[in-house]
Design an enzyme around this catalytic site. Structure first.
Site, short mmCIF file in Angstrom:
data_model
loop_
_atom_site.label_atom_id
_atom_site.label_comp_id
_atom_site.label_asym_id
_atom_site.label_seq_id
_atom_site.Cartn_x
_atom_site.Cartn_y
_atom_site.Cartn_z
N GLY A 57 -69.63 67.76 18.40
CA GLY A 57 -70.46 68.52 17.56
C GLY A 57 -69.69 69.09 16.27
CG LEU A 112 -70.83 66.58 11.22
CD1 LEU A 112 -71.76 65.82 10.78
CD2 LEU A 112 -69.49 66.82 10.24
N GLY A 113 -71.24 71.02 13.29
CA GLY A 113 -72.21 72.34 13.33
C GLY A 113 -71.06 73.45 12.78
CD GLN A 114 -72.32 79.44 12.26
OE1 GLN A 114 -72.54 79.49 13.70
NE2 GLN A 114 -72.23 80.78 11.58
CG ASP A 169 -72.11 66.29 14.70
OD1 ASP A 169 -71.66 67.52 14.71
OD2 ASP A 169 -73.37 65.85 14.90
CB ILE A 170 -75.58 63.38 16.79
CG1 ILE A 170 -76.50 62.14 17.27
CG2 ILE A 170 -76.27 64.15 15.74
CD1 ILE A 170 -77.50 62.68 18.24
CG ASP A 201 -76.50 60.96 21.53
OD1 ASP A 201 -76.23 61.93 22.21
OD2 ASP A 201 -77.87 60.39 21.48
CE1 TYR A 224 -77.17 78.15 22.95
CE2 TYR A 224 -77.11 80.43 23.09
CZ TYR A 224 -76.39 79.43 22.54
OH TYR A 224 -75.34 79.51 21.95
CE LYS A 278 -74.10 77.85 24.75
NZ LYS A 278 -73.04 76.89 24.33
N1 SER Z 1 -75.49 82.52 17.81
C1 SER Z 1 -76.18 82.03 18.95
C2 SER Z 1 -77.73 81.89 18.71
O1 SER Z 1 -78.05 82.61 18.58
C3 SER Z 1 -75.88 82.72 20.12
O2 SER Z 1 -75.04 82.12 20.88
O3 SER Z 1 -78.29 81.24 19.26
#
Ligand code: SER
Length: 313
Positions: A8, A10-12, A34-35, A52, A141, A145
């Site tokens: 991941g 390329l993510g934030q 990244d994917i 992936d 989510y 987690k």
């Molecule tokens: N920034 C995340 C979200 O809003 C929180 O882990 O999903």
């Protein structure tokens, strides 16, 4: 920690994490994956592999070839995106994590993956949320987690994998905008303040959530990974936060630099509902005590650097 593979990337978080790790450990010692292929200049032309995270075979093949000692598993769908397609979120968030943990187990890698304030739910104490407390999240989510935190603990206890993690709050950065998170307003507001002098928030006025500036988040990852294992009692995952803020507080801070900045509201019931199910302010004492978590940016300082950096873009 000397040689690191990142999923991941390329993510934030992954984007800035890759740059920082390359600066610290050397370009050749960091393999971002990244994917999809990178589009921006920053990672172009440097070692990079498409991966992936649902493909365990390819993940293991890349590790076997690159020979890292550490894996940072960042690939994940954020809260609002996960709520739109919960089954797909399970596949990516849990399927990806199982593959990453299995790879870490087989190749003896140190392992980092982020949890989130999303791992808490409506029955969690809202203020000063303790490190160990009730975790009954009501989002996919959040379910991912919590399960992820437990699974990482399990891999440590059962197989001796050196797993470590933090519960990140909303992360604010100017390098890469997030996508599909409940806390995204706190990034968008800065970009829109400079683009248009105004912002319409999908989160309501007085909804407090924990946040942190990206530089502090990256420092936290490195600090935790470099901590001596004997120091760590909690491992997966430590509460970390630098500030508890709401849209009005951010707007007031922005007005110190852009006096005419206007903020109004068009509240999104889904993301507002998610925000209300999360704590207002978590307690990071254990992270500070066990491995020296020490964020340097408060709202005032973060607003200064965000506006300055976006202006220079
Ligand atoms: N920034 C995340 C979200 O809003 C929180 O882990 O999903």
């Amino acid at each position: 920690m000397e040689r690191i593979i990142i999923t991941g990337a390329l993510g934030q978080i992954g984007t800035e994490l890759t740059l920082k790790l390359r600066e610290k450990y050397g370009e050749e010692n960091v393999l971002p994956t990244d994917i999809k292929e990178p589009e921006g200049e920053a990672l172009k032309g440097k070692p990079f592999e498409v991966l992936d995270v649902r493909d365990q075979e390819r993940m293991k093949a890349l590790v076997s070839e690159f020979k890292p000692d550490t894996m940072m598993h960042m690939a994940s769908l954020l809260s609002a995106t996960a709520e739109k397609n919960p089954q797909f979120a399970w596949e990516i968030n849990m399927g990806g994590l199982v593959n990453a943990l299995e790879t870490a187990r087989e190749f003896g890698l140190k392992f980092f993956t982020p949890s989130s304030i999303g791992a808490f739910g409506p029955s969690t104490p809202k203020e000063n949320t303790p490190q160990v407390t009730i975790q009954r999240p009501t989002t996919m989510y959040g379910v991912n987690k919590v399960a992820g935190e437990l699974l990482c603990d399990y891999y440590h206890e059962k197989f001796g994998v050196d797993t470590r993690g933090v519960r990140f709050p909303g992360l604010i950065s100017h390098v890469k905008e997030p996508g599909g998170g409940t806390t995204d307003y706190a990034v968008e507001i800065y970009f829109e303040a400079l683009r248009n002098g105004r912002y319409t928030s999908f989160i309501d006025k007085s909804t407090n959530m924990d946040m942190m500036y990206m530089e502090d988040a990256i420092d936290a990852i490195i600090k935790l990974m470099e901590a001596h294992p004997g120091q760590l009692k909690d491992r997966n995952a430590f509460n970390v936060s630098a500030m508890s803020i709401n849209p009005e507080m951010v707007a007031n801070e922005i007005r110190k630099h852009i006096p005419d900045f206007e903020l109004d509201y068009d509240v999104d019931p889904v993301r507002q509902g998610i925000a209300e199910s999360w704590p207002n302010a978590i307690d990071s004492t254990e992270a500070k005590r066990q491995w020296g978590f020490d964020p340097r940016y408060d709202l005032e300082k973060m607003t200064e650097v965000m506006l300055e950096a976006i202006r220079n873009k």
